[in-house]
Scaffold this active site. Structure first.
Site, PDB file in Angstrom:
ATOM      1  N   SER A  97      -7.136  -2.127  -3.506  1.00 43.97           N
ATOM      2  CA  SER A  97      -5.983  -2.225  -2.595  1.00 43.97           C
ATOM      3  C   SER A  97      -5.694  -0.828  -2.050  1.00 43.97           C
ATOM      4  CB  SER A  97      -4.772  -2.824  -3.313  1.00 43.97           C
ATOM      5  OG  SER A  97      -4.642  -2.288  -4.605  1.00 43.97           O
ATOM      6  N   GLY A 116      -3.035   0.024  -0.170  1.00 42.10           N
ATOM      7  CA  GLY A 116      -1.640   0.055   0.277  1.00 42.10           C
ATOM      8  C   GLY A 116      -1.507  -0.544   1.670  1.00 42.10           C
ATOM      9  N   ALA A 117      -0.783   0.188   2.529  1.00 41.75           N
ATOM     10  CA  ALA A 117      -0.508  -0.303   3.883  1.00 41.75           C
ATOM     11  C   ALA A 117      -1.789  -0.443   4.708  1.00 41.75           C
ATOM     12  CB  ALA A 117       0.449   0.645   4.572  1.00 41.75           C
ATOM     13  N   GLY A 135      -4.599  -1.944   3.860  1.00 38.68           N
ATOM     14  CA  GLY A 135      -5.359  -3.180   3.659  1.00 38.68           C
ATOM     15  C   GLY A 135      -6.084  -3.197   2.322  1.00 38.68           C
ATOM     16  N   GLY A 137       0.036  -5.510  -6.234  1.00 38.29           N
ATOM     17  CA  GLY A 137      -1.379  -5.502  -6.626  1.00 38.29           C
ATOM     18  C   GLY A 137      -1.684  -6.683  -7.546  1.00 38.29           C
ATOM     19  N   ASP A 138      -0.722  -7.034  -8.386  1.00 36.21           N
ATOM     20  CA  ASP A 138      -0.922  -8.164  -9.306  1.00 36.21           C
ATOM     21  C   ASP A 138      -0.968  -9.479  -8.522  1.00 36.21           C
ATOM     22  OD1 ASP A 138      -0.546  -6.101 -11.126  1.00 36.21           O
ATOM     23  OD2 ASP A 138       1.595  -6.539 -11.340  1.00 36.21           O
TER      24      ASP A 138
HETATM   25  O1  F1X Z   1       2.534   0.604 -17.522  1.00 39.98           O
HETATM   26  P1  F1X Z   1       1.557  -0.304 -16.803  1.00 39.98           P
HETATM   27  O2  F1X Z   1       0.988  -1.334 -17.717  1.00 39.98           O
HETATM   28  O3  F1X Z   1       0.511   0.446 -16.042  1.00 39.98           O
HETATM   29  O4  F1X Z   1       2.377  -1.061 -15.674  1.00 39.98           O
HETATM   30  C1  F1X Z   1       3.458  -1.893 -16.002  1.00 39.98           C
HETATM   31  C2  F1X Z   1       4.148  -2.339 -14.737  1.00 39.98           C
HETATM   32  O5  F1X Z   1       4.648  -1.230 -13.977  1.00 39.98           O
HETATM   33  O6  F1X Z   1       3.193  -3.026 -13.933  1.00 39.98           O
HETATM   34  C3  F1X Z   1       3.782  -4.145 -13.298  1.00 39.98           C
HETATM   35  C4  F1X Z   1       3.621  -4.019 -11.810  1.00 39.98           C
HETATM   36  O7  F1X Z   1       2.272  -3.974 -11.459  1.00 39.98           O
HETATM   37  C5  F1X Z   1       5.223  -4.191 -13.761  1.00 39.98           C
HETATM   38  O8  F1X Z   1       5.606  -5.518 -13.995  1.00 39.98           O
HETATM   39  C6  F1X Z   1       5.255  -3.349 -15.000  1.00 39.98           C
HETATM   40  O9  F1X Z   1       6.514  -2.768 -15.244  1.00 39.98           O
END
Ligand code: F1X
Length: 314
Positions: free
Chosen positions: A220, A222-223, A225, A251-252
């Site tokens: 990813s 970001g803006a 693409g 991203g998730d």
């Molecule tokens: O500390 P990590 O595991 O890198 O990231 C955790 C986190 O920032 O990732 C998610 C957003 O992608 C949030 O729900 C969560 O708080």
């Protein structure tokens, strides 16, 4: 079914404030709490897309109990592994101009037995998984090779693995040939040890991750693409975004969109882009539902704009 693994899940608490002022007592105009951690978010978006998902995660203390309840409220099956330490709370502070400041806690330290119990929970849950998405940072107590071990075991059991992590745990896992890795531009730059200024730089970096073992790279930007680089070539996808409200979890949502659409090729890339674009227009880490998506606004092409400068160089 899409199985997700979140070794360091969180309760994500978001405070909306008029302006962030260091050293002041700030009153929140609104606040909310969402179940969090990258794999948990993938499960939330996969469930919102109408697919079955199971979230494997360690749960501890009252925070862990609340996280389990919030997942239950969303109808998400959780395979919780009880741990001694308390699940972490991560804080986001959101300002009206879209600026978001995030503080992620370290989370509990897992014992060797808890680390093994988590791997075992993945094994018992993975029988009918089309994909296993392993996402986020590793809590203390888990060696950087923990994801590598998970990928090796899951591959021996015949499952496909998507991995969204960074730094040493990403590097260590590449040798076990994850089916897709999902870095953002910054993580991609970190993985190859040099800055990325153009889309072409990102393609080269993704090809290097493939040479190190990743079968496909969904990056990813970001803006700018998203990129998919796999054994058939490189593809670029983008969608217009009217206004960014929060990029937490975008991203998730993208990874969820990619996997829910089969996890292969340009059609899955288009779904990733549609989910990412929808997610940034929603508050906090709210995951998009099909009603939020605008697939007709997405363009994908194998004619990657290699010379295009990244608006946020990494
Ligand atoms: O500390 P990590 O595991 O890198 O990231 C955790 C986190 O920032 O990732 C998610 C957003 O992608 C949030 O729900 C969560 O708080």
């Amino acid at each position: 079914m899409i199985l997700t693994v979140t070794p360091n899940p969180s309760l994500d608490r978001t405070y909306e404030i008029p302006a962030l002022e260091r050293g002041a007592v700030l009153r929140a105009a609104a606040d909310r709490v969402d179940p969090g951690g990258k794999g948990v978010n993938v499960s939330r978006a996969v469930a919102a897309a109408g697919h079955r998902t199971v979230a494997v995660l360690p749960l501890g203390g009252p925070e862990g109990a609340l996280l389990a309840r919030l997942l239950g409220d969303l109808g998400i099956e959780a395979a919780g592994v009880p741990v001694q330490g308390s699940t972490r709370i991560n804080i986001s502070v959101a300002e009206p101009d879209g600026t978001l400041t995030k503080i992620n806690a370290a989370g509990p330290e897992l014992t060797a037995a808890e680390a093994e119990a988590l791997l075992e929970a993945v094994r018992t849950q993975s029988a009918d998984a089309d994909w296993i998405a392993c996402c986020g940072s590793l809590p203390r107590g888990l060696a950087p090779e923990w994801y590598a071990e998970l990928v090796a075991r899951a591959h021996r059991a015949g499952a496909r693995i998507a991995l969204d992590t960074s730094g040493p745990s990403l590097t260590a896992a590449l040798r076990e040939r994850p089916d897709v890795v999902k870095p953002n531009a910054e993580e991609l730059a970190q993985a190859v040890g040099r800055p990325l200024a153009t889309v072409g730089d990102a393609v080269k970096a993704a090809e290097e991750l493939r040479a190190l073992g990743a079968r496909a790279v969904l990056a990813s930007l970001g803006a700018d693409g998203q990129l998919l680089v796999d054994e058939t070539g490189a593809y670029f996808g983008a969608a217009p975004v009217a206004a960014v409200r929060s990029n937490v979890g975008a991203g998730d949502a993208s990874l969820a969109g990619f996997l829910a659409a089969g996890g292969l090729g340009p059609a899955a890339l288009a779904s990733a882009v549609a989910h990412g674009a929808a997610a940034v227009q929603l508050p906090g880490s709210v995951m998009p539902t099909p009603a939020d998506l605008d697939p007709s606004a997405v363009t994908t092409t194998a004619d990657v704009p290699l010379d295009r400068a990244l608006t946020e160089p990494a």
